[in-house]
Design an enzyme around this catalytic site. Structure first.
Site, PDB file in Angstrom:
ATOM      1  N   LYS A 173       0.822  -1.211   0.000  1.00 53.97           N
ATOM      2  CA  LYS A 173       0.000   0.000   0.000  1.00 53.97           C
ATOM      3  C   LYS A 173       0.859   1.265   0.000  1.00 53.97           C
ATOM      4  O   LYS A 173       0.637   2.175  -0.810  1.00 53.97           O
ATOM      5  CB  LYS A 173      -0.906  -0.013   1.232  1.00 53.97           C
ATOM      6  CG  LYS A 173      -1.627   1.304   1.513  1.00 53.97           C
ATOM      7  CD  LYS A 173      -2.469   1.207   2.771  1.00 53.97           C
ATOM      8  CE  LYS A 173      -1.628   1.021   4.003  1.00 53.97           C
ATOM      9  NZ  LYS A 173      -0.818   2.215   4.336  1.00 53.97           N
ATOM     10  N   THR A 174       1.823   1.352   0.924  1.00 55.89           N
ATOM     11  CA  THR A 174       2.655   2.554   1.021  1.00 55.89           C
ATOM     12  C   THR A 174       3.466   2.751  -0.254  1.00 55.89           C
ATOM     13  O   THR A 174       3.608   3.875  -0.759  1.00 55.89           O
ATOM     14  CB  THR A 174       3.582   2.460   2.241  1.00 55.89           C
ATOM     15  OG1 THR A 174       2.786   2.309   3.415  1.00 55.89           O
ATOM     16  CG2 THR A 174       4.440   3.707   2.368  1.00 55.89           C
ATOM     17  N   ASP A 204      -4.651   7.934   2.764  1.00 52.22           N
ATOM     18  CA  ASP A 204      -4.140   6.655   3.251  1.00 52.22           C
ATOM     19  C   ASP A 204      -5.095   6.107   4.323  1.00 52.22           C
ATOM     20  O   ASP A 204      -5.734   6.870   5.048  1.00 52.22           O
ATOM     21  CB  ASP A 204      -2.745   6.864   3.846  1.00 52.22           C
ATOM     22  CG  ASP A 204      -2.098   5.561   4.284  1.00 52.22           C
ATOM     23  OD1 ASP A 204      -2.432   4.508   3.720  1.00 52.22           O
ATOM     24  OD2 ASP A 204      -1.250   5.615   5.202  1.00 52.22           O
ATOM     25  N   GLU A 205      -5.175   4.770   4.438  1.00 54.43           N
ATOM     26  CA  GLU A 205      -6.000   4.107   5.470  1.00 54.43           C
ATOM     27  C   GLU A 205      -7.430   4.662   5.465  1.00 54.43           C
ATOM     28  O   GLU A 205      -7.994   4.994   6.516  1.00 54.43           O
ATOM     29  CB  GLU A 205      -5.368   4.283   6.856  1.00 54.43           C
ATOM     30  CG  GLU A 205      -3.953   3.764   6.983  1.00 54.43           C
ATOM     31  CD  GLU A 205      -3.852   2.237   7.036  1.00 54.43           C
ATOM     32  OE1 GLU A 205      -4.866   1.564   6.741  1.00 54.43           O
ATOM     33  OE2 GLU A 205      -2.778   1.714   7.349  1.00 54.43           O
ATOM     34  N   GLN A 248      -9.702  -4.535   6.982  1.00 54.78           N
ATOM     35  CA  GLN A 248      -8.944  -4.112   8.161  1.00 54.78           C
ATOM     36  C   GLN A 248      -9.582  -2.907   8.862  1.00 54.78           C
ATOM     37  O   GLN A 248      -8.899  -2.150   9.547  1.00 54.78           O
ATOM     38  CB  GLN A 248      -7.502  -3.791   7.769  1.00 54.78           C
ATOM     39  CG  GLN A 248      -6.764  -5.001   7.207  1.00 54.78           C
ATOM     40  CD  GLN A 248      -5.294  -4.723   6.936  1.00 54.78           C
ATOM     41  OE1 GLN A 248      -4.497  -4.594   7.863  1.00 54.78           O
ATOM     42  NE2 GLN A 248      -4.936  -4.621   5.674  1.00 54.78           N
ATOM     43  N   ARG A 259      -0.451 -10.659  10.417  1.00 49.53           N
ATOM     44  CA  ARG A 259       0.800 -10.080  10.932  1.00 49.53           C
ATOM     45  C   ARG A 259       1.947 -11.092  10.792  1.00 49.53           C
ATOM     46  O   ARG A 259       3.122 -10.724  10.894  1.00 49.53           O
ATOM     47  CB  ARG A 259       0.682  -9.709  12.420  1.00 49.53           C
ATOM     48  CG  ARG A 259      -0.393  -8.684  12.794  1.00 49.53           C
ATOM     49  CD  ARG A 259      -0.356  -7.448  11.947  1.00 49.53           C
ATOM     50  NE  ARG A 259      -1.287  -7.570  10.837  1.00 49.53           N
ATOM     51  CZ  ARG A 259      -1.267  -6.814   9.749  1.00 49.53           C
ATOM     52  NH1 ARG A 259      -0.333  -5.901   9.605  1.00 49.53           N
ATOM     53  NH2 ARG A 259      -2.157  -6.962   8.781  1.00 49.53           N
TER      54      ARG A 259
END
Length: 640
Positions: free
Chosen positions: A33-34, A222-223, A253, A596
């Site tokens: 994503k980043t 973002d997010e 998420q 994770r």
């Protein structure tokens, strides 16, 4: 010109090079994503876009810094004029220029939490005569903040909040109004005001909203799944002119509804932005295929979502996630420690291993065991078991019950009473001759006469608990003593005093369960004192050590080895979440926990738990564990 196809996968490339118009990028866990966002910024600059016309909104300062650093590495110093930062940071920049339109000077003050609470407390003292039975300033501030961030009705929120003592909603509304007036009079804003006042500015002065909408040709968020209703409205207004909005997020998420995040924002994006393109990032670069298979099976059970499947890019590890069915906390601790030791022997560093859990109190038994075995760990989900204020209060209560000259424990317990400050405590201690025997009824009656009137009712409740402690021989039943302290008095104190009272109550109940059967209170207090003496080096958050974290705090992080404990009904998913009809969010949270893990995943499922006061209660496997296809996991029953 950069050959973007060489450095991005096809889905990332589609997002980075998307043409004009709204775009929703659904970036599943571990899919870059980043990387996609920062390359999008670089691509826009390469197309000749003015960096001053690009707005990049994030949720944390760390994320903003990381993205700007990566973008600068790609595009060079040209990005210096790009607007980037958290929602609060960007709103602050706007308000510094436009504040006079709202009746503020441009040199307004931003209140930190301590100053905001102090200002709020003035209104409490002015308007509430009986502060003893009224929520403390921290609780009132929490209610005001929640109403602000959800655009909810404060009165309805107060009416639906559980308090031990009845609270007049009108009185709390008056306190909130006085707080708002005091901020205006002092040319001050608190953290929540930065968002709410910017939205109000845009609503009351559409020409201002139009100015910023014209300035920003491209808005990137973002997010996006974590936005609340205010943030989503701000984004919609800022992107209204050019419609070049790229929202990057993952509906799988969305796990922060308890702090205002609105799941509908991302789900309704295509309806609010007709004609938007949707790009799905599904290639996972983090986890082994066996872990992804379990994550995919878990999240498939949610009905309302954008369907995505995590696709592995790593080769098979040959190890399926392990589900360990264990008897109780003690057996779970042994399994966790064995797994940790095997991972360390296999070449892992301590910081490569994480133990995750649904709520902070779930880790108390394990934390005690790690301390006893001198296994280094870093606790990221809160304070250590004996370091929180509520744990110190409980220990002080036990110390005072135990007797002897203990001025510190006496002072801490007295300070819990209304109207009793340090000077009053010192005066009472001197009048008692520097000695207090809690087993002596005469001494307890004398103490009653020395206390302020507003404190006497509470002391009578504590006095009854202390009397029962000695009459019933609770010196060897410390868990029962704590449970009674919590139920009879301290739980109500926590609800009046803290906005996260439920979490603290669970912590205290878990602490009560840590006193072993037959262990004396004196021995427990000695153990607590020894475990509380952690030196500064051991307390450093960046030191090597096993990571202990709630799943909420683990979001965005990854570890080669992940251990998830207490995978049982009413703990994960939590009973409260199920009662509040939040089962889909609990499933998303479980999915976040699974994703994770990079190499190894262990799920622990105990069948019994010791409640405060002794005995055992039966537990049942989490629905999320029961629903896993058996062929995707390995199972173990017991330690061997």
């Amino acid at each position: 010109m950069t050959d973007w196809a060489k450095i991005l996968n096809p889905e990332q490339l589609a997002a980075v090079t998307a043409g004009e118009g709204p775009t929703l990028v659904l970036a599943a866990a571990g899919t870059g994503k980043t990387r996609t966002l920062t390359h999008r910024v670089a691509w826009l600059l390469e197309q000749g876009e003015d960096p001053a016309g690009i707005l990049l909104l994030t949720f944390t300062n760390r994320a903003a810094r990381e993205m700007m650093e990566r973008a600068q590495a790609l595009a060079g110093p040209a990005i210096a004029t790009l607007w980037s930062g958290t929602f609060h940071h960007v709103c602050h920049r706007i308000l510094r220029r436009e504040a006079p339109l709202l009746g503020y000077r441009r040199d307004f003050v931003i209140l930190d939490r301590a100053d905001a609470l102090s200002l709020l407390n003035r209104g409490l003292k002015e308007l509430v005569a009986d502060t003893k039975h009224f929520p403390k300033k921290e609780v009132v501030a929490g209610l005001i903040g929640k109403a602000a961030n959800t655009q909810g009705d404060l009165k309805a929120l107060v009416e639906n909040t559980l308090f031990e003592d009845p609270v007049d909603p009108e009185q709390l509304l008056a306190v909130a109004q006085r707080y708002a007036e005091a901020k205006r009079e002092g040319n001050a804003m608190d953290f929540d005001d930065l968002l709410t006042l910017t939205l109000r500015l845009f609503e009351e002065h559409p020409q201002v909203a139009d100015f910023y909408a014209a300035r920003f040709r491209h808005v990137l968020v973002d997010e996006y799944q974590d936005t609340n209703t205010i943030q989503a409205q701000l984004v919609d207004r800022l992107a209204a002119r050019h419609r070049n909005l790229m929202a990057v997020g993952d509906d799988f998420q969305c796990i922060y509804s308890w702090r205002g995040a609105d799941f509908r924002n991302i789900m309704d994006f295509p309806r609010r932005w007709p004609g938007c393109r949707i790009v799905k990032l599904e290639r996972n670069y983090r986890s082994a295929p066996e872990i992804l298979a379990v994550a995919n099976a878990t999240i498939a059970g949610n009905p309302e979502q954008f369907q995505k499947t995590l696709l592995p890019t790593r080769p098979s590890s040959g190890r399926k996630p392990l589900v360990a069915f264990l008897y109780d906390a003690a057996e779970q601790n042994q399994m966790v420690i064995r797994h940790i030791q095997r991972a360390l022997q296999g070449g892992c560093r301590p910081q490569d291993i994480a133990v995750l859990y649904r709520a902070h109190y779930h880790v108390m038994e394990l934390e005690l065991e790690l301390r006893r075995r001198r296994i280094g760990y870093v606790l990221t989900s809160g304070q250590g078991i004996f370091e929180s204020l509520h744990a110190k209060d409980v220990v002080a209560f036990l110390r005072m019950c135990s007797g002897g000259v203990d001025a510190l424990a006496f002072a801490r317990c007295m300070a819990l009473l209304p109207g009793v400050g340090p000077k009053t405590v010192e005066r009472i201690w001197q009048r008692l001759g520097g000695y207090f025997d809690p087993s002596d009824e005469t001494a307890r009656l004398k103490l009653l006469t020395l206390l302020p009137k507003k404190a006497q009712e509470d002391w009578r409740a504590l006095d009854a608990l202390i009397a029962a402690y000695h009459a019933e021989g609770l010196e060897t039943r410390g868990g029962t003593a704590i449970a009674r302290f919590l139920d009879a008095w301290y739980g109500a104190y926590l609800r009046r005093t803290y906005d996260n009272a439920d979490d603290r109550i669970q912590d205290v109940a878990a602490l009560a369960a840590q006193i072993a059967e037959g262990q004396t209170v004196a021995d427990f207090l000695s153990e607590a004192a020894l475990m509380s003496n952690v030196d500064a080096e051991d307390a450093a958050p960046d030191r090597p050590g096993i990571r202990l974290s709630t799943v909420h705090q683990a979001k965005g992080l990854e570890w080669p080895v992940v251990i998830l404990i207490w995978c049982v009904e009413d703990m994960f998913p939590s009973a409260k979440a199920i009662m509040e009809d939040q089962a889909p969010e609990e499933r998303r949270l479980f999915y976040v926990a699974l994703t994770r893990a990079k190499d190894e995943l262990l799920l622990c499922v105990p069948s019994h738990r010791k409640p405060p006061g002794g005995g055992t209660v039966a537990l049942f496997p989490s629905r999320f564990v029961k629903q896993l296809p058996p062929e995707l996991v390995s199972k173990r029953y017991g330690l061997y």
